[in-house]
Structures are given as C-alpha cells and as structure tokens.
Write a protein that holds these residues in place. Sequence first.
Motif, PDB file in Angstrom:
ATOM      1  N   VAL A   1      54.556 -55.624  -7.828  1.00 27.90           N
ATOM      2  CA  VAL A   1      53.474 -56.596  -7.709  1.00 27.90           C
ATOM      3  C   VAL A   1      52.780 -56.792  -9.051  1.00 27.90           C
ATOM      4  O   VAL A   1      52.907 -55.972  -9.972  1.00 27.90           O
ATOM      5  CB  VAL A   1      52.438 -56.161  -6.652  1.00 27.90           C
ATOM      6  CG1 VAL A   1      53.090 -55.933  -5.303  1.00 27.90           C
ATOM      7  CG2 VAL A   1      51.717 -54.893  -7.100  1.00 27.90           C
ATOM      8  N   PHE A   2      52.019 -57.868  -9.136  1.00 22.79           N
ATOM      9  CA  PHE A   2      51.210 -58.122 -10.315  1.00 22.79           C
ATOM     10  C   PHE A   2      49.808 -57.576 -10.096  1.00 22.79           C
ATOM     11  O   PHE A   2      49.227 -57.726  -9.013  1.00 22.79           O
ATOM     12  CB  PHE A   2      51.124 -59.626 -10.590  1.00 22.79           C
ATOM     13  CG  PHE A   2      52.314 -60.167 -11.304  1.00 22.79           C
ATOM     14  CD1 PHE A   2      52.443 -60.019 -12.675  1.00 22.79           C
ATOM     15  CD2 PHE A   2      53.311 -60.826 -10.604  1.00 22.79           C
ATOM     16  CE1 PHE A   2      53.541 -60.514 -13.342  1.00 22.79           C
ATOM     17  CE2 PHE A   2      54.416 -61.331 -11.260  1.00 22.79           C
ATOM     18  CZ  PHE A   2      54.529 -61.172 -12.635  1.00 22.79           C
ATOM     19  N   VAL A   3      49.283 -56.961 -11.128  1.00 25.72           N
ATOM     20  CA  VAL A   3      47.904 -56.495 -11.085  1.00 25.72           C
ATOM     21  C   VAL A   3      47.212 -56.969 -12.352  1.00 25.72           C
ATOM     22  O   VAL A   3      47.841 -57.270 -13.359  1.00 25.72           O
ATOM     23  CB  VAL A   3      47.829 -54.964 -10.978  1.00 25.72           C
ATOM     24  CG1 VAL A   3      48.491 -54.470  -9.707  1.00 25.72           C
ATOM     25  CG2 VAL A   3      48.460 -54.291 -12.197  1.00 25.72           C
ATOM     26  N   GLY A   4      45.891 -57.029 -12.309  1.00 26.22           N
ATOM     27  CA  GLY A   4      45.150 -57.466 -13.472  1.00 26.22           C
ATOM     28  C   GLY A   4      44.316 -58.685 -13.165  1.00 26.22           C
ATOM     29  O   GLY A   4      44.127 -59.064 -12.017  1.00 26.22           O
ATOM     30  N   THR A   5      43.826 -59.315 -14.207  1.00 24.04           N
ATOM     31  CA  THR A   5      42.987 -60.494 -14.070  1.00 24.04           C
ATOM     32  C   THR A   5      43.792 -61.721 -14.459  1.00 24.04           C
ATOM     33  O   THR A   5      44.107 -61.905 -15.633  1.00 24.04           O
ATOM     34  CB  THR A   5      41.747 -60.390 -14.974  1.00 24.04           C
ATOM     35  OG1 THR A   5      41.052 -59.177 -14.671  1.00 24.04           O
ATOM     36  CG2 THR A   5      40.811 -61.563 -14.748  1.00 24.04           C
ATOM     37  N   PRO A   6      44.143 -62.562 -13.510  1.00 25.10           N
ATOM     38  CA  PRO A   6      44.963 -63.735 -13.836  1.00 25.10           C
ATOM     39  C   PRO A   6      44.165 -64.792 -14.587  1.00 25.10           C
ATOM     40  O   PRO A   6      42.997 -65.022 -14.310  1.00 25.10           O
ATOM     41  CB  PRO A   6      45.401 -64.249 -12.461  1.00 25.10           C
ATOM     42  CG  PRO A   6      44.325 -63.805 -11.544  1.00 25.10           C
ATOM     43  CD  PRO A   6      43.849 -62.485 -12.077  1.00 25.10           C
ATOM     44  N   SER A   7      44.820 -65.407 -15.558  1.00 25.47           N
ATOM     45  CA  SER A   7      44.213 -66.537 -16.249  1.00 25.47           C
ATOM     46  C   SER A   7      44.426 -67.793 -15.415  1.00 25.47           C
ATOM     47  O   SER A   7      45.162 -67.798 -14.433  1.00 25.47           O
ATOM     48  CB  SER A   7      44.853 -66.708 -17.632  1.00 25.47           C
ATOM     49  OG  SER A   7      46.225 -67.042 -17.491  1.00 25.47           O
ATOM     50  N   ASP A   8      43.790 -68.891 -15.806  1.00 23.11           N
ATOM     51  CA  ASP A   8      43.991 -70.150 -15.089  1.00 23.11           C
ATOM     52  C   ASP A   8      45.459 -70.560 -15.111  1.00 23.11           C
ATOM     53  O   ASP A   8      45.997 -71.054 -14.122  1.00 23.11           O
ATOM     54  CB  ASP A   8      43.132 -71.259 -15.712  1.00 23.11           C
ATOM     55  CG  ASP A   8      41.644 -71.008 -15.508  1.00 23.11           C
ATOM     56  OD1 ASP A   8      41.302 -70.239 -14.577  1.00 23.11           O
ATOM     57  OD2 ASP A   8      40.844 -71.569 -16.267  1.00 23.11           O
ATOM     58  N   LYS A   9      46.101 -70.322 -16.248  1.00 22.28           N
ATOM     59  CA  LYS A   9      47.521 -70.661 -16.376  1.00 22.28           C
ATOM     60  C   LYS A   9      48.361 -69.806 -15.431  1.00 22.28           C
ATOM     61  O   LYS A   9      49.293 -70.285 -14.780  1.00 22.28           O
ATOM     62  CB  LYS A   9      47.974 -70.444 -17.821  1.00 22.28           C
ATOM     63  CG  LYS A   9      49.435 -70.800 -18.078  1.00 22.28           C
ATOM     64  CD  LYS A   9      49.781 -70.584 -19.539  1.00 22.28           C
ATOM     65  CE  LYS A   9      51.254 -70.912 -19.789  1.00 22.28           C
ATOM     66  NZ  LYS A   9      51.612 -70.671 -21.221  1.00 22.28           N
ATOM     67  N   ASP A  10      48.018 -68.523 -15.332  1.00 14.30           N
ATOM     68  CA  ASP A  10      48.750 -67.636 -14.428  1.00 14.30           C
ATOM     69  C   ASP A  10      48.600 -68.080 -12.978  1.00 14.30           C
ATOM     70  O   ASP A  10      49.549 -68.059 -12.194  1.00 14.30           O
ATOM     71  CB  ASP A  10      48.235 -66.193 -14.562  1.00 14.30           C
ATOM     72  CG  ASP A  10      48.598 -65.577 -15.901  1.00 14.30           C
ATOM     73  OD1 ASP A  10      49.634 -65.956 -16.454  1.00 14.30           O
ATOM     74  OD2 ASP A  10      47.839 -64.727 -16.372  1.00 14.30           O
TER      75      ASP A  10
END
Length: 303
Positions: free
Chosen positions: A266-275
């Motif tokens: 899975v993805f973790v972290g703070t997504p950017s608008d692009k993400d």
Amino acid sequence: MGWVTIGLAAATMLGMALVLSFVLGWANRAFHVEVDPRVDAAIDVLPGANCGGCGYVGCGEYAESIVLEGAPVNLCTVGGKSCAEALAGVMGVEVAASYPWRPVVHCGAHTSDRLGRSPYKGEQRCGPANLVTDIQGCTYGCLGFGDCTRACNFDAIHIEDGLARVDYERCVGCGACAKACPRNIITMAPFKSDRMLVVECSNHDAGKDVKSVCKVGCVGCGACGRACEMFTLQDNLSCLDYDNYSLENLEAGLIAAKKCPRNRLVFVGTPSDKDILAAAKEDLPDIVKPDFKTTVDDTEWRG
C-alpha cells in the motif's frame, strides 16, 4: 560598646566578601573553558524540540557534537532541510542531500482482521501485553494499546480500530513511536517521495499459519517479487529493497501491488494534488493518508 561590636561584624563581613570575590575571580580565570561561538549559533538554529530524533539527548548536545565532533548537519528531523542548510551555513560546509525520515507501521490488521484473540484484562499498554503469549494469534502484529501514541509529543500517531496509524502531516520524524513499540513493527525510513509504497505486514510464518491468525497478513506467495525487482521474499515475508526504490521502478511496483492477493502493498504518506489525481485513475489496493511500516528487526528496511 554596641557600636564597636557592630563595626567589627561589618568589617568582618566586608573582609570575607573581598576574600570570596578574589577567590571566585581566580576560579573563573583558572577554570574558564572557552566555548566556540558556533555552538550558540547552532543552538539558535535548531528548533529546540529536544525530541532525540537526531540520536542525541537534546538540541544542545547535538549542537556541540556538530561543532566539536563534526557530526552531520542534516540529522534534525524536526527542522528538516531548512535547518540543515542553516547549520551548514554556521559550519561553512556543504549540506549533503538527504531524505526525511518517517515512521512506517508494518501491520495492516485492524481488530476484526485478527484471529485467535483472547480476552486481556491486564494493563492496557503494549509493553505488558506483549508478555502475554496468547493475547492474539499473530505474535508480530500491532497490539493496539497505544504506547506509540503516548510517546509522541506531536500528536502524530493514533490507534484507529486497534491499529497504529501515522498522521504524516503532523509527523516530524523524531522516532519516539518506533522506540516505544515493544514488537519493533514501527521503523524509521527515508521517504524518497511524499507517498511511499510499503509492505504492511511483518509476519515471518508460513502462509497457512498466517491465514490462521490474520485475515490480511502476507502469505509469502512471491507474486510481488515476480512483478517488480524492488520486492524480495525473505523468511516468508515480502520485503522492499529500498536501494532500488525509484520512480522508474514504481510502475512495476504498482503492478506488484495489484497482484498481491492480500492487498498488503500500500501507499503511505501525504499525497500531493498530483498524486491524488493520478490515484483517481488507478484501481489500487489501498491508498491511505496515515502511514504504516513494519519490521521485527528495526535495523532493517522492511518495505
């Protein structure tokens, strides 16, 4: 007669004051230690959090180590890049490129995902609970009693439905949560991007044994490794080779995530608008704003 007594007492006190002043003045000169002004300058630059994330007791000790022992200037996780650049300016050195270190919880099992649980009426802390052999079937997973939450001074990790989740918008990477976890399933990892693909499991048992204790744990099928070179199977557990982690390999990593039968990549972290926009077009197994990372051995990157 009384005036004579008072005069003698005053003269005695004055004499003692003069002697002590002389002694203190001599001691100040004899035992004076020159302090490099750069130490004070470094202390002024550091955030003063005294969190210990740099590996030193506090900001003062870290500042002294930078100036007197040549410690790296980029160890402050709270101050980040701007602090490292300011410290480099104080020392007159170039700051080496580095990535922010953030915790990852290597467990993705909520309360309902854990099998073989037994009633526990002891102290509601992970440390004591970890000594109870049958508190839950998985001996690797998050216990969910919040030792990590209590250790965090930045309100950046919380227990949600029995599972520790990191709020990366608040997290400064001090590492207190990783130190507090008795099962070492929270590890610190350098984030090469705002969102990181990680393995949300730390169970080393065989697949059939994992299925008997957890609904979502890694079964060691190796599908991820066949799809992407970033993943290898080590002791029945999928592990991410952080050295090979790159944007170039991430496309293959997404394929590996889709192939995982237990949806533990899975993805973790703070997504950017692009993400966020990119993720809206992808059928990913899971995208979470809180982040996890697991490892039984906290000296290794586990993915």
